[in-house]
Design a protein around this motif. Structure first.
Motif, PDB file in Angstrom:
ATOM      1  N   HIS A 167      13.744 -12.552  -4.100  1.00 43.98           N
ATOM      2  CA  HIS A 167      13.554 -13.621  -5.007  1.00 43.98           C
ATOM      3  C   HIS A 167      13.334 -14.941  -4.185  1.00 43.98           C
ATOM      4  N   SER A 168      13.445 -14.810  -2.866  1.00 46.33           N
ATOM      5  CA  SER A 168      12.825 -15.794  -2.183  1.00 46.33           C
ATOM      6  C   SER A 168      12.228 -15.311  -0.885  1.00 46.33           C
ATOM      7  N   ILE A 169      10.963 -15.764  -0.231  1.00 44.02           N
ATOM      8  CA  ILE A 169      10.550 -15.035   0.845  1.00 44.02           C
ATOM      9  C   ILE A 169       9.853 -16.304   1.775  1.00 44.02           C
ATOM     10  N   THR A 170      10.198 -16.373   3.202  1.00 45.53           N
ATOM     11  CA  THR A 170       9.665 -17.304   3.821  1.00 45.53           C
ATOM     12  C   THR A 170       8.492 -16.754   4.666  1.00 45.53           C
ATOM     13  N   ASN A 171       7.441 -17.760   5.129  1.00 50.77           N
ATOM     14  CA  ASN A 171       6.179 -17.346   5.812  1.00 50.77           C
ATOM     15  C   ASN A 171       5.677 -16.029   5.013  1.00 50.77           C
ATOM     16  N   ALA A 172       5.224 -16.246   3.927  1.00 53.39           N
ATOM     17  CA  ALA A 172       4.882 -15.082   3.013  1.00 53.39           C
ATOM     18  C   ALA A 172       3.252 -14.775   3.180  1.00 53.39           C
ATOM     19  N   LYS A 173       2.983 -13.600   3.247  1.00 54.66           N
ATOM     20  CA  LYS A 173       1.594 -13.089   3.178  1.00 54.66           C
ATOM     21  C   LYS A 173       1.486 -12.542   1.855  1.00 54.66           C
ATOM     22  N   ILE A 174       0.419 -13.051   1.184  1.00 56.88           N
ATOM     23  CA  ILE A 174       0.016 -12.802  -0.391  1.00 56.88           C
ATOM     24  C   ILE A 174      -1.214 -12.164  -0.695  1.00 56.88           C
ATOM     25  N   LEU A 175      -1.179 -11.233  -1.650  1.00 61.64           N
ATOM     26  CA  LEU A 175      -2.352 -10.637  -1.899  1.00 61.64           C
ATOM     27  C   LEU A 175      -2.544 -10.937  -3.352  1.00 61.64           C
ATOM     28  N   VAL A 176      -3.767 -11.568  -3.626  1.00 60.99           N
ATOM     29  CA  VAL A 176      -4.189 -11.904  -5.343  1.00 60.99           C
ATOM     30  C   VAL A 176      -4.968 -10.951  -5.818  1.00 60.99           C
ATOM     31  N   ALA A 177      -4.637 -10.270  -7.051  1.00 63.04           N
ATOM     32  CA  ALA A 177      -5.514  -9.054  -7.488  1.00 63.04           C
ATOM     33  C   ALA A 177      -5.794  -9.477  -8.834  1.00 63.04           C
ATOM     34  N   ASN A 178      -6.841  -8.738  -9.113  1.00 61.81           N
ATOM     35  CA  ASN A 178      -6.994  -8.579 -10.768  1.00 61.81           C
ATOM     36  C   ASN A 178      -7.442  -7.002 -10.993  1.00 61.81           C
ATOM     37  N   THR A 179      -6.358  -6.341 -11.225  1.00 61.81           N
ATOM     38  CA  THR A 179      -6.713  -4.954 -11.309  1.00 61.81           C
ATOM     39  C   THR A 179      -5.623  -4.276 -12.419  1.00 61.81           C
ATOM     40  N   PRO A 180      -5.852  -3.148 -12.961  1.00 58.05           N
ATOM     41  CA  PRO A 180      -5.013  -2.548 -14.073  1.00 58.05           C
ATOM     42  C   PRO A 180      -3.787  -1.819 -13.181  1.00 58.05           C
ATOM     43  N   MET A 181      -2.488  -2.245 -13.456  1.00 61.99           N
ATOM     44  CA  MET A 181      -1.585  -1.177 -12.975  1.00 61.99           C
ATOM     45  C   MET A 181      -0.666  -0.737 -13.835  1.00 61.99           C
ATOM     46  N   ASP A 182      -1.410  -0.204 -15.036  1.00 62.61           N
ATOM     47  CA  ASP A 182      -0.652   0.200 -16.466  1.00 62.61           C
ATOM     48  C   ASP A 182      -1.335   1.402 -16.651  1.00 62.61           C
ATOM     49  N   ILE A 233       1.653  -5.553 -14.929  1.00 62.18           N
ATOM     50  CA  ILE A 233       2.410  -4.320 -13.869  1.00 62.18           C
ATOM     51  C   ILE A 233       3.478  -3.562 -14.591  1.00 62.18           C
ATOM     52  N   TYR A 234       3.249  -2.008 -14.897  1.00 59.67           N
ATOM     53  CA  TYR A 234       4.356  -1.337 -15.457  1.00 59.67           C
ATOM     54  C   TYR A 234       5.465  -1.184 -14.751  1.00 59.67           C
ATOM     55  N   ASN A 235       6.320  -0.644 -15.404  1.00 61.92           N
ATOM     56  CA  ASN A 235       7.829  -0.501 -14.751  1.00 61.92           C
ATOM     57  C   ASN A 235       7.706   0.681 -13.505  1.00 61.92           C
ATOM     58  N   TYR A 236       6.952   1.757 -13.552  1.00 63.00           N
ATOM     59  CA  TYR A 236       6.809   2.526 -12.657  1.00 63.00           C
ATOM     60  C   TYR A 236       6.208   1.624 -11.061  1.00 63.00           C
ATOM     61  N   PRO A 237       4.963   1.197 -11.151  1.00 70.39           N
ATOM     62  CA  PRO A 237       4.551   0.441  -9.908  1.00 70.39           C
ATOM     63  C   PRO A 237       5.665  -0.564  -9.596  1.00 70.39           C
ATOM     64  N   GLU A 238       6.236  -1.267 -10.503  1.00 71.71           N
ATOM     65  CA  GLU A 238       7.155  -2.369 -10.078  1.00 71.71           C
ATOM     66  C   GLU A 238       8.200  -1.901  -9.284  1.00 71.71           C
ATOM     67  N   GLU A 239       8.524  -0.784  -9.689  1.00 72.06           N
ATOM     68  CA  GLU A 239      10.033  -0.022  -8.980  1.00 72.06           C
ATOM     69  C   GLU A 239       9.256   0.339  -7.551  1.00 72.06           C
ATOM     70  N   ILE A 240       8.225   0.727  -7.202  1.00 73.37           N
ATOM     71  CA  ILE A 240       7.807   1.278  -5.939  1.00 73.37           C
ATOM     72  C   ILE A 240       7.626  -0.179  -5.083  1.00 73.37           C
ATOM     73  N   PHE A 241       7.254  -1.030  -5.798  1.00 76.14           N
ATOM     74  CA  PHE A 241       7.195  -2.527  -4.905  1.00 76.14           C
ATOM     75  C   PHE A 241       8.589  -2.827  -4.714  1.00 76.14           C
ATOM     76  N   ALA A 242       9.474  -2.753  -5.564  1.00 79.38           N
ATOM     77  CA  ALA A 242      10.938  -3.355  -5.317  1.00 79.38           C
ATOM     78  C   ALA A 242      11.563  -2.240  -4.178  1.00 79.38           C
ATOM     79  N   GLN A 243      11.242  -1.001  -4.246  1.00 81.26           N
ATOM     80  CA  GLN A 243      11.565  -0.270  -2.998  1.00 81.26           C
ATOM     81  C   GLN A 243      11.248  -0.513  -1.634  1.00 81.26           C
ATOM     82  N   HIS A 244      10.050  -1.089  -1.640  1.00 79.61           N
ATOM     83  CA  HIS A 244       9.515  -1.360  -0.498  1.00 79.61           C
ATOM     84  C   HIS A 244       9.338  -2.975  -0.153  1.00 79.61           C
TER      85      HIS A 244
END
Length: 467
Positions: A167-182, A233-244
């Protein structure tokens, strides 16, 4: 609303002359932001004055010639009246605050104009004269009062962070995308898959999942801390991001994504194979803050220090919408003034001085043009008159007194509507942007000329309806 352009935009008009007035008001709103009501009122007065001249059998071309001469004289007088503090930072800042207060005086925010004037000036000054208003994000949040509105020196996004993610990140590297994740379903040109048994269906689902996982791993391989997607972003990809341990934000608002990408200095991607030439966004800190009852995501310490968010608070949606329009007007005017640093006096002083200059010139102009120039001067005088009427004051008395003072050479005298008197506008600090005033004058004269040129309005007969 109290915003001229907003009212006119909402009217459905069939009359071509009225359409010209509406377009003129829209142009004023787009170009300078403020003065939308003044430009319509002045144009209306010019047309009313022209109508009286037409009744006296004066040709429209003669009236237009007179109006053109009058505009030149009024413009020249307006330039003489200007003050320029562009070189003195302290005085110029005071000018900007005064201009913002003048702009907000006729709006709903007038009760908190000190607060909002400072807020708008601070927001625009952050742009360092670039005039790129996209960097100022306006966010409306129900609750609280107008006074609770504030300027957040970063970018706020009205979204939630995914479940189980940091829920909080310092010095974050950010990727902005427009892609289907569902992609839970097969989506190739409406293809159908026939299976013999449930076990084969399970295989199809497993391969879908594998594809999704491969896509997520590609994104994670960029080594980013935060992934912002314009789509769901559907539940499955969200879960993968959370794991990483990657923060994923879905469905970032449509226009907001581009603005956010600009503020973060990132590219909006839709494929993730290439990692070498990608511009990633950067923020010193990403965290969640509470505004009223809802949480928003805050990006602070951005590479382009210009980005900021004006958070408006208010008790109802109507108040918030009107506050947004008012703040937009003020921000536009301040941005214009930073580029064109000259200022003039408001409260009817400039209009009266311009009217006097036109009258003086009319006295030495031979022929019927003189009548048109006098008509132009009287139209200009109507603006302080209407201001006085709107304040519930005796307009005839006040306007004649202002006129007398101007003839004595006191060109800074105008209306002090608070005390219901005439007063020295310079001392009262009622300042307006020169750009706004000159636009009002030129647009109104152009539109009036356009309408005067019309001889006849022809209408096509309505199409015969068949039974």
């Amino acid at each position: 609303t109290n915003d001229g352009a907003t009212i006119l935009k909402s009217l459905y008009m069939d009359n071509p002359a009225a359409k010209i007035l509406i377009d003129m008001s829209k142009t004023q709103d787009d170009e300078v932001g403020d003065g939308t009501t003044s430009v319509t009122v002045l144009c209306g007065e010019l047309l009313r004055a022209a109508e009286k001249l037409l009744d006296q059998s004066i040709h429209p071309q003669t009236i237009i010639e007179g109006y053109r001469d009058a505009v030149k004289i009024a413009n020249a007088r307006l330039v003489e009246l200007t003050e320029d503090h562009g070189s003195n930072a302290k005085l110029f800042h005071e000018d900007l605050i005064r201009i913002a207060k003048t702009t907000l005086s006729s709006k709903i925010l007038t009760i908190e104009r000190e607060h909002f004037a400072k807020l708008c000036v601070d927001a625009v000054v952050r742009l360092h004269g670039s005039g790129n208003l996209e960097m100022i994000n306006i966010m409306k949040k129900l609750g609280g009062t107008l006074k609770d509105s504030f300027l957040e020196p970063g970018y706020l996004l009205d979204k939630r962070i995914g479940i189980g993610q940091p829920h909080s990140i310092t010095n974050a590297k950010i990727l902005v995308a427009n892609t289907p994740m569902d992609s839970d379903k097969i989506k190739i040109f409406g293809a159908k898959v026939r299976v013999e048994s449930v076990s084969q269906l399970a295989d199809v689902e497993a391969s879908e999942k594998e594809k999704m996982k491969a896509k997520c791993m590609k994104i994670i391989s960029h080594g980013v801390h935060c992934f912002i997607n314009r789509q769901l972003i559907y539940n499955y990809p969200e879960e993968i991001f959370a794991q990483h341990n990657v923060m994923a934000i879905e469905h970032a608002d449509f226009e907001g994504t581009e603005r956010l990408a600009k503020a973060l200095g990132a590219d909006v991607l839709s494929t993730f194979d290439e990692t070498a030439r990608v511009n990633y966004g950067f923020a010193e800190r990403i965290d969640e803050i509470m505004i009223g009852e809802s949480t928003v995501i805050r990006f602070s310490g951005l590479p382009r220090g210009e980005a900021c968010t004006v958070v408006l608070r208010g008790t109802s949606q109507h108040i918030l919408d009107e506050a947004e329009r008012s703040v937009h007007d003020a921000i536009c005017v301040i941005a214009q003034t930073i580029q064109e640093t000259r200022t003039v006096l408001g409260a009817g002083a400039s209009e009266m001085a311009m009217a006097m200059a036109v009258e003086e010139a009319a006295k030495i102009t031979p022929g019927k043009k003189q009548l048109a120039m006098n008509a132009f001067a009287s139209a200009l005088k109507m603006i302080p008159m209407i201001i006085a009427d709107n304040a519930g004051l005796d307009s005839s008395d006040l306007i004649t007194r202002i006129q007398a003072e101007h003839y004595k050479g006191h060109s800074t005298i105008g209306l002090n509507v608070i005390d219901g008197e005439i007063g020295d506008i310079k001392a009262l600090g009622i300042t307006e942007s020169y750009k706004v005033k000159s636009s009002v004058l030129n647009y109104a004269a152009e539109a009036a000329e356009m309408i005067l040129r019309v001889d006849d309005v022809l209408r096509a007969a309505p199409r015969q309806r068949t039974q």
